[in-house]
Design a protein around this motif. Sequence first.
Motif, PDB file in Angstrom:
ATOM      1  N   ARG A   1       6.770   3.608 -31.753  1.00 43.38           N
ATOM      2  CA  ARG A   1       5.635   5.504 -31.429  1.00 43.38           C
ATOM      3  C   ARG A   1       4.375   4.991 -32.729  1.00 43.38           C
ATOM      4  NH1 ARG A   1       4.168  10.340 -32.014  1.00 43.38           N
ATOM      5  NH2 ARG A   1       3.893  10.929 -29.299  1.00 43.38           N
ATOM      6  N   GLU A   2       5.083   4.833 -33.892  1.00 42.71           N
ATOM      7  CA  GLU A   2       3.898   4.714 -35.234  1.00 42.71           C
ATOM      8  C   GLU A   2       2.745   4.033 -34.836  1.00 42.71           C
ATOM      9  OE1 GLU A   2       5.714   5.068 -38.050  1.00 42.71           O
ATOM     10  OE2 GLU A   2       6.982   6.985 -38.273  1.00 42.71           O
ATOM     11  N   LEU A   3       3.667   2.561 -34.317  1.00 42.72           N
ATOM     12  CA  LEU A   3       1.733   1.427 -34.358  1.00 42.72           C
ATOM     13  C   LEU A   3       1.338   1.450 -33.009  1.00 42.72           C
ATOM     14  CD1 LEU A   3       5.076  -1.889 -34.952  1.00 42.72           C
ATOM     15  CD2 LEU A   3       3.447  -0.802 -36.605  1.00 42.72           C
ATOM     16  N   LEU A   4       2.379   2.378 -32.248  1.00 43.97           N
ATOM     17  CA  LEU A   4       1.694   2.407 -30.829  1.00 43.97           C
ATOM     18  C   LEU A   4      -0.060   3.193 -31.584  1.00 43.97           C
ATOM     19  CD1 LEU A   4       0.621   2.129 -27.527  1.00 43.97           C
ATOM     20  CD2 LEU A   4       1.909   2.881 -27.656  1.00 43.97           C
ATOM     21  N   ILE A   5       0.245   4.507 -31.971  1.00 47.39           N
ATOM     22  CA  ILE A   5      -0.730   5.552 -31.792  1.00 47.39           C
ATOM     23  C   ILE A   5      -1.751   4.747 -33.199  1.00 47.39           C
ATOM     24  CG2 ILE A   5      -0.640   7.432 -33.361  1.00 47.39           C
ATOM     25  CD1 ILE A   5       1.843   8.278 -31.924  1.00 47.39           C
ATOM     26  N   GLN A   6      -1.076   4.076 -33.576  1.00 50.19           N
ATOM     27  CA  GLN A   6      -2.469   2.673 -34.634  1.00 50.19           C
ATOM     28  C   GLN A   6      -3.380   1.844 -33.988  1.00 50.19           C
ATOM     29  OE1 GLN A   6       0.068   1.376 -38.422  1.00 50.19           O
ATOM     30  NE2 GLN A   6      -1.779  -0.265 -38.563  1.00 50.19           N
ATOM     31  N   GLY A   7      -2.334   1.676 -33.395  1.00 53.89           N
ATOM     32  CA  GLY A   7      -3.176   0.296 -32.192  1.00 53.89           C
ATOM     33  C   GLY A   7      -4.108   1.210 -31.424  1.00 53.89           C
ATOM     34  N   GLN A   8      -4.001   2.813 -31.383  1.00 49.49           N
ATOM     35  CA  GLN A   8      -5.288   3.381 -30.278  1.00 49.49           C
ATOM     36  C   GLN A   8      -6.179   3.834 -31.125  1.00 49.49           C
ATOM     37  OE1 GLN A   8      -1.573   5.898 -28.434  1.00 49.49           O
ATOM     38  NE2 GLN A   8      -3.026   5.041 -26.451  1.00 49.49           N
ATOM     39  N   ASN A   9      -5.811   3.583 -32.648  1.00 49.00           N
ATOM     40  CA  ASN A   9      -7.693   4.837 -33.283  1.00 49.00           C
ATOM     41  C   ASN A   9      -8.317   3.554 -33.020  1.00 49.00           C
ATOM     42  OD1 ASN A   9      -7.163   2.716 -34.158  1.00 49.00           O
ATOM     43  ND2 ASN A   9      -6.167   3.544 -36.480  1.00 49.00           N
ATOM     44  N   GLY A  10      -8.945   2.349 -32.224  1.00 46.05           N
ATOM     45  CA  GLY A  10     -10.483   2.683 -32.059  1.00 46.05           C
ATOM     46  C   GLY A  10     -10.435   1.475 -32.844  1.00 46.05           C
ATOM     47  N   THR A  11     -10.258   1.608 -33.765  1.00 43.13           N
ATOM     48  CA  THR A  11     -10.879   1.430 -35.335  1.00 43.13           C
ATOM     49  C   THR A  11     -10.290  -0.167 -35.452  1.00 43.13           C
ATOM     50  OG1 THR A  11      -9.285   2.178 -37.377  1.00 43.13           O
ATOM     51  CG2 THR A  11     -11.327   3.510 -36.906  1.00 43.13           C
ATOM     52  N   ASN A  12      -9.427  -0.694 -35.152  1.00 43.42           N
ATOM     53  CA  ASN A  12      -8.609  -1.965 -35.336  1.00 43.42           C
ATOM     54  C   ASN A  12      -9.100  -3.081 -34.238  1.00 43.42           C
ATOM     55  OD1 ASN A  12      -5.718  -0.964 -35.960  1.00 43.42           O
ATOM     56  ND2 ASN A  12      -6.072  -0.031 -34.602  1.00 43.42           N
ATOM     57  N   SER A  13      -9.172  -3.849 -35.238  1.00 46.84           N
ATOM     58  CA  SER A  13      -9.991  -5.652 -34.978  1.00 46.84           C
ATOM     59  C   SER A  13      -9.081  -5.946 -34.378  1.00 46.84           C
ATOM     60  CB  SER A  13     -10.372  -6.664 -35.604  1.00 46.84           C
ATOM     61  OG  SER A  13      -9.105  -6.615 -36.733  1.00 46.84           O
ATOM     62  N   PRO A  14      -9.167  -6.931 -32.934  1.00 47.38           N
ATOM     63  CA  PRO A  14      -8.561  -7.541 -32.126  1.00 47.38           C
ATOM     64  C   PRO A  14      -7.516  -8.701 -33.137  1.00 47.38           C
ATOM     65  CG  PRO A  14     -10.626  -8.243 -31.452  1.00 47.38           C
ATOM     66  CD  PRO A  14     -10.855  -7.913 -32.890  1.00 47.38           C
ATOM     67  N   GLU A  15      -7.796  -8.807 -34.043  1.00 49.80           N
ATOM     68  CA  GLU A  15      -6.495  -9.518 -35.328  1.00 49.80           C
ATOM     69  C   GLU A  15      -5.655  -8.553 -35.714  1.00 49.80           C
ATOM     70  OE1 GLU A  15      -9.743 -10.021 -35.774  1.00 49.80           O
ATOM     71  OE2 GLU A  15     -10.016 -11.862 -35.069  1.00 49.80           O
ATOM     72  N   ASP A  16      -5.982  -6.778 -35.813  1.00 51.17           N
ATOM     73  CA  ASP A  16      -5.144  -6.145 -36.212  1.00 51.17           C
ATOM     74  C   ASP A  16      -4.293  -5.657 -35.161  1.00 51.17           C
ATOM     75  OD1 ASP A  16      -6.297  -5.693 -38.872  1.00 51.17           O
ATOM     76  OD2 ASP A  16      -7.798  -4.629 -38.246  1.00 51.17           O
ATOM     77  N   LEU A  17      -5.126  -5.738 -34.120  1.00 49.95           N
ATOM     78  CA  LEU A  17      -3.667  -5.388 -33.180  1.00 49.95           C
ATOM     79  C   LEU A  17      -2.910  -6.567 -32.423  1.00 49.95           C
ATOM     80  CD1 LEU A  17      -6.759  -4.266 -29.928  1.00 49.95           C
ATOM     81  CD2 LEU A  17      -4.810  -2.671 -31.627  1.00 49.95           C
ATOM     82  N   LYS A  18      -3.132  -7.599 -32.993  1.00 52.84           N
ATOM     83  CA  LYS A  18      -2.563  -8.382 -32.688  1.00 52.84           C
ATOM     84  C   LYS A  18      -1.277  -8.610 -34.085  1.00 52.84           C
ATOM     85  CE  LYS A  18      -5.647 -12.224 -30.316  1.00 52.84           C
ATOM     86  NZ  LYS A  18      -5.947 -13.689 -30.417  1.00 52.84           N
ATOM     87  N   SER A  19      -1.679  -8.450 -34.708  1.00 53.42           N
ATOM     88  CA  SER A  19      -0.721  -8.155 -35.909  1.00 53.42           C
ATOM     89  C   SER A  19       0.157  -6.992 -36.014  1.00 53.42           C
ATOM     90  CB  SER A  19      -1.568  -7.488 -37.418  1.00 53.42           C
ATOM     91  OG  SER A  19      -2.104  -8.884 -37.787  1.00 53.42           O
ATOM     92  N   ILE A  20      -0.927  -5.620 -34.827  1.00 50.82           N
ATOM     93  CA  ILE A  20       1.221  -5.385 -34.769  1.00 50.82           C
ATOM     94  C   ILE A  20       1.348  -5.051 -33.679  1.00 50.82           C
ATOM     95  CG2 ILE A  20       0.777  -2.405 -33.793  1.00 50.82           C
ATOM     96  CD1 ILE A  20      -1.917  -1.693 -34.791  1.00 50.82           C
TER      97      ILE A  20
END
Length: 292
Positions: A91-110
């Motif tokens: 849940r924490e990671l999902l919220i982190q992925g939704q904040n709109g400030t992540n690059s595609p690489e960041d999302l893939k890391s999550i």
Amino acid sequence: MRVTQSMLAANSLRHLSQSYSNMGKYQDQLATGKKINRPSDDPVVAIKGMYYRTNLTEVEQYKRNLSEAYQWMENSEAGIEHATQVIQRVRELLIQGQNGTNSPEDLKSIAVEIGQLKEDLANVANTQVAGRYIFNGTKTDSAPVTIDNGTITVDMNTEAFNVEVSSGVNLKVNINPSNIFGEDLFITLQSIEDALNSGNMETGDELLEHLDNHFDVMSAERSEIGARYNRLEMIDARIQDQEIIANRILSENEDADIEKVITDLTIQESIHRASLAVSSKIIQPTLIDFLR
């Protein structure tokens, strides 16, 4: 009636033999601490002893069953606790992925971390206790979850696994695994991982709602097993009381009163010495005695 010397000698020997028998009985009781050493000593005590020992054996078996029940429930609760921690992290990671400030690489890391959490959850679902899978209902000889190159397949049995913990009392010791490690949960986790890898988080709120629903179901299942665990502890306390009572009754039925046995043995020894003294005067001297 004419009393002969042979009659006096025979009676004396018979009484001496009985005296030896009485002393032997008291010595056996003193050595073993038991009232009887063979059923013929007291058939009533022997029959009651068999009945009391049967009760005690049943209680001891129920204690072993209780130990197994504790093992299943405690490991099941530990599995639920681990699963809730995994869901909270996802849940924490999902919220982190939704904040709109992540690059595609960041999302893939999550997504990579969520993939690892997903496989960790599958491994917990395959927990074994004494070689049996505790999250697969009555099919304890097969794993409920298989992992093949990141693909997770769920084939769970949800039947109740019961253990007899008291006379006529069968208690369910497992959980409903589909509420904790069900296929829907792994589908949700895979959907989150796919969304992060694609960079499209439009369904993030919906996936977050699904996670919260899974968390609520896990909490309800944990409460249910907690209630059964409390009942198990009460049954355990009653079984322990029954064991104490069964041991006390068995002791009262079979164990000798050592103080009384010592007293009776001392009295019997005195009687025996007196019998020997009297018998030596009753039996006439033989010709050999006169020749000495």
